[in-house]
Enzyme design. Structure first.
Site, PDB file in Angstrom:
ATOM      1  N   HIS A 262      -7.556   0.424   8.943  1.00 29.30           N
ATOM      2  CA  HIS A 262      -6.740  -0.254   7.925  1.00 29.30           C
ATOM      3  C   HIS A 262      -6.202   0.764   6.903  1.00 29.30           C
ATOM      4  O   HIS A 262      -4.988   0.841   6.674  1.00 29.30           O
ATOM      5  CB  HIS A 262      -7.593  -1.323   7.215  1.00 29.30           C
ATOM      6  CG  HIS A 262      -6.872  -2.069   6.137  1.00 29.30           C
ATOM      7  ND1 HIS A 262      -6.321  -3.313   6.340  1.00 29.30           N
ATOM      8  CD2 HIS A 262      -6.582  -1.741   4.852  1.00 29.30           C
ATOM      9  CE1 HIS A 262      -5.730  -3.719   5.227  1.00 29.30           C
ATOM     10  NE2 HIS A 262      -5.871  -2.791   4.300  1.00 29.30           N
ATOM     11  N   GLU A 263      -7.100   1.532   6.339  1.00 25.08           N
ATOM     12  CA  GLU A 263      -6.659   2.510   5.328  1.00 25.08           C
ATOM     13  C   GLU A 263      -5.769   3.585   5.976  1.00 25.08           C
ATOM     14  O   GLU A 263      -4.849   4.099   5.346  1.00 25.08           O
ATOM     15  CB  GLU A 263      -7.859   3.143   4.606  1.00 25.08           C
ATOM     16  CG  GLU A 263      -8.769   2.143   3.864  1.00 25.08           C
ATOM     17  CD  GLU A 263      -8.040   1.213   2.896  1.00 25.08           C
ATOM     18  OE1 GLU A 263      -6.948   1.578   2.409  1.00 25.08           O
ATOM     19  OE2 GLU A 263      -8.554   0.102   2.633  1.00 25.08           O
ATOM     20  N   HIS A 266      -2.247   2.392   5.885  1.00 27.98           N
ATOM     21  CA  HIS A 266      -1.635   2.649   4.573  1.00 27.98           C
ATOM     22  C   HIS A 266      -1.236   4.123   4.470  1.00 27.98           C
ATOM     23  O   HIS A 266      -0.177   4.472   3.963  1.00 27.98           O
ATOM     24  CB  HIS A 266      -2.633   2.350   3.446  1.00 27.98           C
ATOM     25  CG  HIS A 266      -2.825   0.899   3.133  1.00 27.98           C
ATOM     26  ND1 HIS A 266      -1.794   0.077   2.773  1.00 27.98           N
ATOM     27  CD2 HIS A 266      -3.941   0.112   3.100  1.00 27.98           C
ATOM     28  CE1 HIS A 266      -2.263  -1.148   2.531  1.00 27.98           C
ATOM     29  NE2 HIS A 266      -3.562  -1.154   2.726  1.00 27.98           N
ATOM     30  N   GLU A 292       0.804  -3.530   2.963  1.00 28.44           N
ATOM     31  CA  GLU A 292      -0.238  -4.264   3.677  1.00 28.44           C
ATOM     32  C   GLU A 292       0.198  -4.563   5.115  1.00 28.44           C
ATOM     33  O   GLU A 292      -0.632  -4.648   6.012  1.00 28.44           O
ATOM     34  CB  GLU A 292      -0.554  -5.543   2.898  1.00 28.44           C
ATOM     35  CG  GLU A 292      -1.954  -6.074   3.066  1.00 28.44           C
ATOM     36  CD  GLU A 292      -3.076  -5.098   2.717  1.00 28.44           C
ATOM     37  OE1 GLU A 292      -2.868  -4.148   1.936  1.00 28.44           O
ATOM     38  OE2 GLU A 292      -4.172  -5.285   3.256  1.00 28.44           O
TER      39      GLU A 292
END
Ligand code: ZN
Length: 497
Positions: A262-263, A266, A292
């Protein structure tokens, strides 16, 4: 138009970006490496530097440059930077300085009160602070202005272009589809078995796996690093220094694996912004929602897909306890995609997650609109949890007090999580028409995916508004149907509906 004014404007933006980079690096340090006793003074230093940024953004000089340069440059980056800096200038000067200062003090006080209140399950202790935060935000909304709903003025801070009118159209549609699907899932006779995933996962092995996956995704370790923290985040200091943090839970590998991916999503966004935008306010993701969409694209649409595990399960097993050698890929895949309504948003699965967001959206919209009062929140929260998710919190700590956002005055932020998810599904739909998504993932050729996202989204930074990106890439505006059909297809297969 004078060349020198344009250069002076760029210099001022560079000064601002330099303070911001210093603040960012200190914030990263505070959350990863700083010794305990460094916290108080470092926070003060961040406060002083933030004040500098505020002074630059609202300075007479800035005003002078903006007036001279509006639509005056031959350089599209300068024109966009003027637009961006003007918006910041105008919104910031509308809030009286004394009021802004009092608000900043309230924010930091309220955050620590909230932390105590959550710890001791004491909503009443937090209530007066939340009341003040709400009334500040209602006043700010009036200063900033809006067309229809007061809440639109706050949404604008996170997702410009998205309004209550838009959300009130898409959310009920998604909610209806998700709750129906959830009901079928709850009644399904063939349930996945998440107990398969239990085991002891040594930190060093999880770390090795995290590094490998980030590399596969195309994350550039020469322009970033991976560290440990309590609440994981990614931070872009500039496109050549974008850092990822994660957390290792030795009893549950999912925290680090999906959290890192997830990170990493980003971070890929921030690493691939056009270097020409450096030292301007355009050198970052265009909105919370689009940001997001990138993290969720990688976390859910890629890393929770079957082709991903067809490719990565062998690698995973090398880092996992021996017993995984007897667990089939199919059982593993079903287990990591278990749907189970929970009290806590950040522990929610990809299907029920948006329902958590809708509850928060409805409550904060009503608070800002003056239809409900802060004291009514715990009761309303529990009622909605029952209605939407079929579970009831036992206390306010696992209910209304669970998230940090409101204690920092962040109203209007929550919808971006769900918007990001809708954007991700919509982008996924378009991408699948252009590249053979499943084959590419199964082969582990993530470069193609990363390049597709960079070409269409990342490189623009703030040169395009969120809905402009969605329109340009997918040929239509926000359309929640893609999320609904993605989830329906996926979970019908997993739950054999
Ligand atoms: Zn995120």
């Amino acid at each position: 138009m004078s060349q020198s004014i344009e250069q002076e404007f760029k210099n001022l933006l560079k000064e601002q970006a330099s303070y911001e980079e210093a603040i960012g690096l200190m914030a990263w340090d505070l959350r990863t490496k700083a010794p305990k006793r460094a916290v108080d003074q470092r926070s003060e230093v961040i406060g002083v530097l933030s004040q500098k940024v505020h002074e630059i953004q609202t300075s007479e000089k800035m005003k002078e440059y903006l007036d001279a340069l509006t639509d005056a440059s031959t350089d599209p980056i300068v024109n966009k930077a003027v637009e961006e800096a003007r918006e910041t200038y105008e919104r910031t000067v509308k809030v009286p300085v004394e009021e802004y200062k009092a608000y900043v003090t309230l924010q930091s006080k309220a955050e620590s009160i909230w932390a105590e209140a959550k710890e001791s399950n004491d909503f009443k202790g937090f209530q007066p602070y939340l009341e003040k935060l709400v009334s500040y935000n209602r006043r700010f909304a009036d200063y900033w202005g809006y067309d229809h709903h007061k809440y639109d003025a706050l949404l604008h801070n996170y997702e410009p272009g998205v309004t209550v009118e838009v959300l009130d159209q898409v959310f009920p549609k998604v909610r209806k589809a998700l709750t129906e699907l959830l009901e079928q899932i709850n009644q399904a006779t063939d349930q996945p078995d998440p107990s398969l995933l239990k085991g002891h996962f040594p930190k060093d092995k999880q770390e090795a796996f995290s590094y490998e996956i980030l590399e596969h995704m195309g994350y550039n370790f020469e322009a970033g690093r991976l560290d440990e923290t309590v609440h994981p985040f990614a931070i872009g200091l500039n496109s050549n220094d974008v850092r990822v943090t994660t957390k290792y839970d030795e009893k549950d590998f999912r925290t680090a694996v999906f959290g890192t991916i997830h990170e990493g999503g980003h971070a890929l966004y921030e690493q691939n912004i056009d270097p020409a935008l450096a030292f301007t306010p355009l050198a970052t993701g265009t909105s919370m929602g689009i940001h997001e969409s990138q993290s969720l694209f990688w976390e859910n649409l890629v890393a929770r897909s079957k082709p991903f595990w067809q490719n990565h399960y062998e690698l995973f097993k090398r880092h996992a306890p021996d017993r995984f050698s007897s667990i089939s890929l199919e059982d593993f895949y079903r287990a990591v995609n278990e749907v189970k309504p929970s009290m806590i948003r950040i522990e929610a699965d990809e299907l029920t997650y948006s329902l958590h967001i809708m509850i928060r959206y409805e409550l904060e919209k009503a608070l800002i609109g003056g239809e409900i009062e802060v004291k009514d929140l715990p009761g309303l929260w529990n009622e909605k949890m029952r209605d939407y998710l079929g579970v009831t919190p036992q206390n306010d700590s696992e209910g209304i007090l669970q998230d940090i956002h409101w204690s920092g005055g962040d109203f209007g932020y929550f919808p971006s999580y769900s918007l990001g998810y809708m954007y991700a599904a919509q982008l996924h739909h378009t991408m699948k028409q252009e590249i053979s998504f499943n084959d590419v993932i199964q082969k582990g050729d993530f470069k193609q995916i990363q390049q597709w996202l960079t070409e269409r989204i990342h490189r623009f930074g703030k040169m395009k508004k969120p809905l402009e990106i969605i329109n340009d890439v997918t040929g239509e505006g926000l359309n929640p149907d893609y999320l609904v059909s993605y989830l329906t297809n996926k979970y019908q297969e997993i739950y054999k509906l």
